[in-house]
Design an enzyme around this catalytic site. Sequence first.
Site, PDB file in Angstrom:
ATOM      1  N   THR A   1       0.963  -1.231  -0.123  1.00 12.99           N
ATOM      2  CA  THR A   1       0.026   0.029  -0.122  1.00 12.99           C
ATOM      3  C   THR A   1       0.991   1.193   0.182  1.00 12.99           C
ATOM      4  OG1 THR A   1      -0.168   0.231   2.449  1.00 12.99           O
ATOM      5  CG2 THR A   1      -1.691  -1.135   1.348  1.00 12.99           C
ATOM      6  N   GLY A   2       0.424   2.066  -0.625  1.00 15.43           N
ATOM      7  CA  GLY A   2       1.097   3.526  -0.681  1.00 15.43           C
ATOM      8  C   GLY A   2       2.564   3.552  -1.369  1.00 15.43           C
TER       9      GLY A   2
ATOM     10  N   SER B   1       3.350   4.666  -4.210  1.00 18.74           N
ATOM     11  CA  SER B   1       3.520   5.694  -4.857  1.00 18.74           C
ATOM     12  C   SER B   1       4.316   6.811  -3.917  1.00 18.74           C
ATOM     13  CB  SER B   1       2.494   6.699  -5.447  1.00 18.74           C
ATOM     14  OG  SER B   1       1.483   6.926  -4.421  1.00 18.74           O
TER      15      SER B   1
ATOM     16  N   ILE C   1       8.569   5.829   0.934  1.00 19.45           N
ATOM     17  CA  ILE C   1       8.850   4.781   1.594  1.00 19.45           C
ATOM     18  C   ILE C   1       8.241   3.377   0.837  1.00 19.45           C
ATOM     19  CG2 ILE C   1       8.558   3.436   3.755  1.00 19.45           C
ATOM     20  CD1 ILE C   1       9.003   5.924   5.348  1.00 19.45           C
ATOM     21  N   GLY C   2       6.797   3.559   0.498  1.00 17.26           N
ATOM     22  CA  GLY C   2       6.466   2.750  -0.156  1.00 17.26           C
ATOM     23  C   GLY C   2       7.267   2.272  -1.696  1.00 17.26           C
TER      24      GLY C   2
ATOM     25  N   TYR D   1      -2.937  10.889  14.854  1.00 17.75           N
ATOM     26  CA  TYR D   1      -2.128  10.205  13.977  1.00 17.75           C
ATOM     27  C   TYR D   1      -1.152   9.254  14.890  1.00 17.75           C
ATOM     28  CZ  TYR D   1       1.999   9.168  11.243  1.00 17.75           C
ATOM     29  OH  TYR D   1       3.166   8.839  10.545  1.00 17.75           O
TER      30      TYR D   1
END
Length: 241
Positions: free
Chosen positions: A7-8, A10, A13-14, A149
Amino acid sequence: MTYAFITGASGDIGAACARALAKEGYSLYCHYHSNEEKIRNLVTELKAAYPEQDFLIIQADLSLDSSLEIITQSVFQLDGIIFAHGDTSYELLTTHTSNEFDDMWRVHLKTPMRLCQAFQSKLSQQQQGRIVFISSIYGLSGSSMEVLYSTLKGGQIAFANAYAKEVASLGITVNTIAPGAVATRMNTDWTEEETKELLETIPVNRMALPEEIASFASFLFKKEASYITGTTLPMTGGWKI
């Protein structure tokens, strides 16, 4: 062939995780929300470097419950998941709206938990499933102006600790990486003075690189890491918050 869902992908870190796993021979489902150009560039890069592997793109807004069906219908074989998505919001707890609570809860916790639920049988088929959450040091220590968060990142850690015990007999490991300051887009809005003040509090005097986070995530996917589960690794450069 082994497959991982990121996931993520883009994000900084992804994308680094995608490159690290691709180098290890994984075919990938690369999820993104809105940065289509970056994800397409990443997949083009990976296809050119590893032509015998598969690289598929999945678009979904993880703040919507409908994202679960989109993802589960797009993923077939699966051997591991890296949850590397999500963003923060710098504001006082009293300024958050109810919708913001709901959206961030779904993005950081509800959707990942539902995906683990949906993919458990696939991950257990080879008795070597892997789940890695890219959480945050704030999930351990908390941060003012990022209370929501911090709470949700702490929730990821608590979930990983508990779920690791539940699926250990299935050969699935569940671990969390808790980075401190990382040189990503999310940390580029600071002034030069703010950055200088931050680095002075970090003993190694720099931010982590996305590739350093990805290297440990990739290690947790290896057979040699099969005895590591229910663990959280703070990667902070010695930063004590």
